[in-house]
Design a protein around this motif. Structure first.
Motif, short mmCIF file in Angstrom:
data_model
loop_
_atom_site.label_atom_id
_atom_site.label_comp_id
_atom_site.label_asym_id
_atom_site.label_seq_id
_atom_site.Cartn_x
_atom_site.Cartn_y
_atom_site.Cartn_z
N PRO A 57 0.82 -1.23 0.00
CA PRO A 57 0.00 0.00 0.00
C PRO A 57 0.84 1.27 0.00
O PRO A 57 1.94 1.29 0.54
CB PRO A 57 -0.81 -0.12 1.28
CG PRO A 57 -0.21 -1.21 2.09
CD PRO A 57 0.60 -2.05 1.16
N ASN A 58 0.32 2.27 -0.60
CA ASN A 58 0.98 3.57 -0.67
C ASN A 58 0.98 4.24 0.71
O ASN A 58 -0.06 4.58 1.24
CB ASN A 58 0.23 4.44 -1.68
CG ASN A 58 0.88 5.78 -1.88
OD1 ASN A 58 1.32 6.40 -0.93
ND2 ASN A 58 0.93 6.21 -3.11
N PRO A 59 2.18 4.41 1.27
CA PRO A 59 2.23 4.94 2.63
C PRO A 59 1.67 6.35 2.75
O PRO A 59 1.06 6.68 3.76
CB PRO A 59 3.72 4.90 2.97
CG PRO A 59 4.44 4.65 1.71
CD PRO A 59 3.48 4.07 0.73
N ALA A 60 1.86 7.16 1.73
CA ALA A 60 1.39 8.54 1.80
C ALA A 60 -0.13 8.58 1.92
O ALA A 60 -0.68 9.31 2.75
CB ALA A 60 1.84 9.31 0.57
N ALA A 61 -0.80 7.77 1.13
CA ALA A 61 -2.26 7.75 1.17
C ALA A 61 -2.74 7.28 2.54
O ALA A 61 -3.69 7.82 3.12
CB ALA A 61 -2.79 6.82 0.09
N MET A 63 -1.06 7.50 5.41
CA MET A 63 -0.78 8.54 6.39
C MET A 63 -1.87 9.60 6.35
O MET A 63 -2.31 10.08 7.38
CB MET A 63 0.53 9.25 6.05
CG MET A 63 1.78 8.47 6.33
SD MET A 63 3.20 9.49 5.83
CE MET A 63 4.45 8.25 5.66
#
Lengths: 350, 350
Positions: A57-61, A63
């Motif tokens: 999974p995209n960590p930025a999304a 967060m």
DNA sequence: CGTAAGTTTGGGAGCGCTCTCACAATCATG
DNA sequence: CATGATTGTGAGAGCGCTCCCAAACTTACG
């Protein structure tokens, strides 16, 4: 054609995985976060797709929506200073922190400061504070402006030394420097030494001041007088050990407690040059248990502190604070160990 | 009432700032990113609000849309190994990296591995790879699986040693170990030494192998024979210096080139015990220029490498690669410096 | 067999930003 | 003074995820 980096395909997202697995985004999300209410069959199916596609999974999304980063910051205000005072301290501490962070699936952001740049350094950390769930602060003093700011913004943090101020309101992990130094000096007393001198560490650093206190305590307990002539103020350095020992020799000491191994090794060199035998004429005890301490002759009796454990414990405390498992503040003192080798004279001389 | 952390108010966002400044989100965004097409008056007005509210943009939201994190990763595969081989290397390199990252407004994520956990270590880094715009890799070999994966995913990275494979396709920064060692040994030759031995570093590490090559080259240039009896294989350690020197003494050397200062200090101890005078009987040269090297008697002649600079240069290269200013790959060799002190005998003995 | 409770799934909203586009206002030009 | 370029501003979409809620489907039990 070209080998440019943007030739690489867009990484997959939740939606893609969902489509390939024939389920909805929500279900994939549940599988990834190990949530209940997913049937065993779909769980297995989804996991297979995730694995085969190498999806993560995209960590930025993540967060953005959870307000959690799974990243902690490690702040080392005066790197070079720390590094030269005890070169093993810094990597070992970081290793302890790293071990705990990885085992709990966090990442660590490292902030290393330079002397004289404190302001920009702290403002940078504060500005990036949404990137971190909490902070480990190494070798700062608690009158540091950073500490005040962190308390203000409610950022969880743990210090790895005993704070000099707000001691009961700040979470920290340290060793009992007073007790450790006291034990080391008491050991010299037990060996029959009566004119025990000390070369201190930097006294504006809590560890340094505490070790001096331990020295005084031990004298007091033994009924020996405290004599300022037997105290050489140092700064944890080799140089201050060398100079300090020369001074203490004039004061006719029969033992020296040095606030660090580096200092003790400096002292050893001075004693050597003066033709003073260690431990016969002057017994010597250090602090830290660096690898160096067995590489000198005689091998150094010294106090070992669990640096690695300090790092991992501080990190685990921090993560517990972040995850809300523990109330704040948390304080822990780790035990030290007196390592007896040749320089104190407790072992028979060969 | 209570002092719980979530009492702290929700941090402000762009919208809030826009409202307070009486402009739109877009305008505030433009001001923050220093974009053109904002009138001077609004720019000033918005900046005032930003400053007075202490606003800073949410990095997660930014990352999500820009696909950039402004974070780089620093990978140190075998921390303890590195730390004990040269305790100053690691903090100094990190300091160099930190300096460059902060000056270009990036943050650094530190990954420290433990021996025997390579697989989970690398998979963790790869899994978090969207958190980082690129990587600095310290002390890995290029046959490392990590390197292959990075190439595959197109993640920019720079190594801080010369890769043993794919040398022309990988970006790296290093010192010219061959040339540095050659210069050190040539120095011994010039001093009239003819039976020059070496205690090598770990030969499976490129730096170690290169320094041995430099040793051979120097002998070759001087027309001296290469004698395997004068080569003691070591591992950069104190212990291997001690053992190696004992072996080389039997082979009647009149000079020793040690692949690290730690090794040289171990050798010094062995020479001392054997009653061999340094530099009169045996000249000694080390490598690294640790602070230790001036704390022993005689002070060590050694090769200084610009570790700090290595870190900052590698980082600047990486950031250039990330920002697309530079084509990939980039390679740089930094110069070293022979520091002449007492142990080589070039200075008059006192 | 009807109903309540529990289980499994999907869709919509929204986190806080940037980016594209549309539009308004200003300026220069023939 | 009409035309086009340039400058300044705002609205909308969408990045990829989690969270909430509704819907469908099971199961349990009187």
């Amino acid at each position: 054609m070209s080998m440019r980096q943007n030739d690489h395909p867009r990484p997959l997202n939740l939606e893609d995985i969902a489509r390939k697995a024939g389920v909805s985004r929500s279900t994939v999300s549940r599988v990834i976060n190990d949530e209940p209410y997913v049937s065993e069959t779909t769980r297995v199916k989804v996991q297979a797709v995730i694995r085969s596609e190498g999806y993560s999974p995209n960590p930025a999304a993540r967060m953005l929506v959870t307000q959690r980063t799974r990243v902690i910051g490690v702040v080392i205000p005066h790197t070079l200073h720390v590094a030269f005072q005890d070169p093993y301290y810094f990597p070992t501490l970081l290793q302890g922190v790293a071990e705990a962070t990885t085992s709990r699936d966090y990442a660590m952001l490292l902030w290393m400061g330079e002397r004289g740049e404190e302001e920009t350094f702290y403002s940078r950390i504060l500005r990036q504070n949404r990137l971190m769930d909490g902070l480990i602060i190494a070798s700062a003093t608690s009158d540091d402006p950073l500490v005040a700011h962190l308390v203000e913004t409610g950022t969880p943090f743990v210090m790895v030394e005993r704070p000099s101020r707000f001691t009961d309101r700040i979470s920290y992990v340290s060793v009992d420097n007073v007790q450790a130094a006291q034990q080391a000096v008491a050991h010299l007393v037990n060996l029959g030494r009566t004119r025990i001198g000390t070369i201190t560490g930097a006294l504006d650093i809590v560890d340094g001041a505490d070790r001096l206190t331990g020295y005084r305590n031990a004298l007091h307990v033994a009924g020996l007088p405290f004599d300022p002539a037997l105290v050489a103020e140092g700064r944890f350095t080799h140089q201050s050990g060398y100079v300090g020992a020369k001074r203490l020799l004039k004061a006719q000491v029969d033992a020296i407690f040095a606030a660090s191994d580096i200092t003790a090794i400096g002292a050893l060199q001075a004693l050597d040059e003066a033709g003073v035998r260690v431990p016969q004429d002057v017994a010597l005890v250090g602090f830290d248990d660096l690898p160096n301490s067995v590489q000198v002759t005689p091998q150094l009796t010294t106090v070992r502190q669990p640096i690695h454990h300090k790092g991992s414990l501080a990190t685990n405390l921090l993560l517990d604070l972040i995850e809300g498992t523990l109330p704040t503040p948390q304080q822990q003192l780790l035990p030290t160990q007196l390592v007896i080798r040749q320089s104190c004279g407790a072992l028979a001389y060969s």
